[in-house]
Scaffold this motif. Structure first.
Motif, short mmCIF file in Angstrom:
data_model
loop_
_atom_site.label_atom_id
_atom_site.label_comp_id
_atom_site.label_asym_id
_atom_site.label_seq_id
_atom_site.Cartn_x
_atom_site.Cartn_y
_atom_site.Cartn_z
N ASN A 16 0.91 -1.24 0.04
CA ASN A 16 -0.12 -0.14 0.01
C ASN A 16 0.73 1.39 0.01
O ASN A 16 0.38 2.39 -0.56
N TYR A 17 1.90 1.19 0.89
CA TYR A 17 2.56 2.52 0.72
C TYR A 17 3.51 2.59 -0.54
O TYR A 17 3.63 3.76 -0.96
N ARG A 18 3.81 1.43 -1.10
CA ARG A 18 4.38 1.79 -2.52
C ARG A 18 3.22 2.28 -3.44
O ARG A 18 3.88 3.13 -4.27
N ASP A 19 2.24 1.83 -3.16
CA ASP A 19 1.45 2.18 -4.10
C ASP A 19 0.97 3.83 -4.12
O ASP A 19 1.08 4.58 -5.02
N ALA A 35 9.37 8.40 5.36
CA ALA A 35 9.19 9.33 6.49
C ALA A 35 8.68 10.77 6.13
O ALA A 35 7.76 11.41 6.81
N ASP A 36 9.05 11.14 5.02
CA ASP A 36 8.49 12.45 4.41
C ASP A 36 7.06 12.24 3.91
O ASP A 36 6.43 13.24 4.48
N HIS A 37 6.55 11.12 3.54
CA HIS A 37 5.31 11.13 3.06
C HIS A 37 4.52 11.05 4.47
O HIS A 37 3.17 11.60 4.64
N LEU A 94 15.58 3.63 10.74
CA LEU A 94 14.68 4.48 10.77
C LEU A 94 13.21 3.69 10.28
O LEU A 94 12.32 4.06 10.82
N MET A 95 13.24 2.64 9.59
CA MET A 95 12.15 1.97 9.20
C MET A 95 11.38 1.45 10.61
O MET A 95 10.13 1.27 10.60
N HIS A 96 12.43 0.92 11.32
CA HIS A 96 11.81 0.29 12.55
C HIS A 96 11.17 1.45 13.45
O HIS A 96 9.93 1.14 13.83
N GLU A 97 11.75 2.58 13.62
CA GLU A 97 11.06 3.97 14.12
C GLU A 97 9.75 4.06 13.50
O GLU A 97 8.60 4.41 14.32
N LEU A 98 9.76 4.23 12.27
CA LEU A 98 8.75 4.39 11.36
C LEU A 98 7.45 3.63 11.70
O LEU A 98 6.23 3.98 11.72
N SER A 99 7.69 2.16 11.96
CA SER A 99 7.13 1.15 12.13
C SER A 99 6.25 1.59 13.35
O SER A 99 5.05 1.11 13.60
#
Ligand SMILES: [Zn+2]
Length: 186
Positions: A16-19, A35-37, A94-99
């Motif tokens: 979904n995020y890629r979409d 993160a920007d998104h 970063l991906m972990h924190e965003l999660s």
């Protein structure tokens, strides 16, 4: 153990995020772009206003001590990343924190500061496991692993393209069963 159906949900979320970002579902998703998104600011220690240079050096010279910290106020989280780590580690951290943010996790320990800011310090182990699964899936969804194998991409090419460590790449190939699937085909 993560909730039932969580892994499938994580795969769908990666897609979904890629979409939303108009990226093909098999292509890499840049953690900084996500993160920007999500309107989350990402800083390195040098970017903290007013932080004396000697403290920047302390933070940067102790790479093993910390990877990322999330500072937040009511409406805008800010993630501070340890920029002395390799880029693939920073991307994973970063991906972990965003999660945690995507999953709306409630931390078990939070330190409050003047000005309404708080520093998120810890989550319970179940929430950590969920953030780990989601972060790894966002970086390397199953469809991407299948595409890597189908296109006979080498490990070196794949880890460079997806900005991940060799360990993460191999872990995902095993956990998703993609390794097994392609071994059978011979
Ligand atoms: Zn965490």
């Amino acid at each position: 153990m993560a909730r039932r159906g969580f892994k499938t949900w994580a795969e769908n979320t990666a897609s979904n995020y890629r979409d939303k970002l108009e990226i093909k579902e098999v292509d890499p998703l840049c953690a900084w772009r996500l993160a920007d998104h999500l309107k989350i600011m990402v800083w390195t220690p040098e970017m903290i206003p007013g932080l004396p240079k000697k403290w920047v050096l302390v933070l940067k010279k102790n790479p093993s001590n910390w990877s990322a910290a999330t500072l937040a106020n009511v409406d805008s989280p800010l993630i501070i990343l340890n920029s002395s780590h390799p880029k693939c580690r920073q991307s994973h951290d970063l991906m972990h924190e965003l999660s945690h943010v995507i999953l709306a996790h409630k931390p078990t320990r939070v330190d409050f500061y003047d000005g309404g800011f708080f520093l998120i310090n810890s989550y319970n182990s179940e929430l950590e496991e969920e953030a780990d699964i989601l972060a790894r899936t966002l970086l390397l969804p199953r469809v991407a692993l299948v595409s890597i194998k189908t296109n006979k991409m080498t490990q070196v090419e794949a880890i460079k393209k997806y900005n991940v460590s060799k360990e993460l790449f191999n872990m995902r190939l095993n956990l998703t069963g993609v390794n097994k699937q392609f071994r059978k085909r011979g």
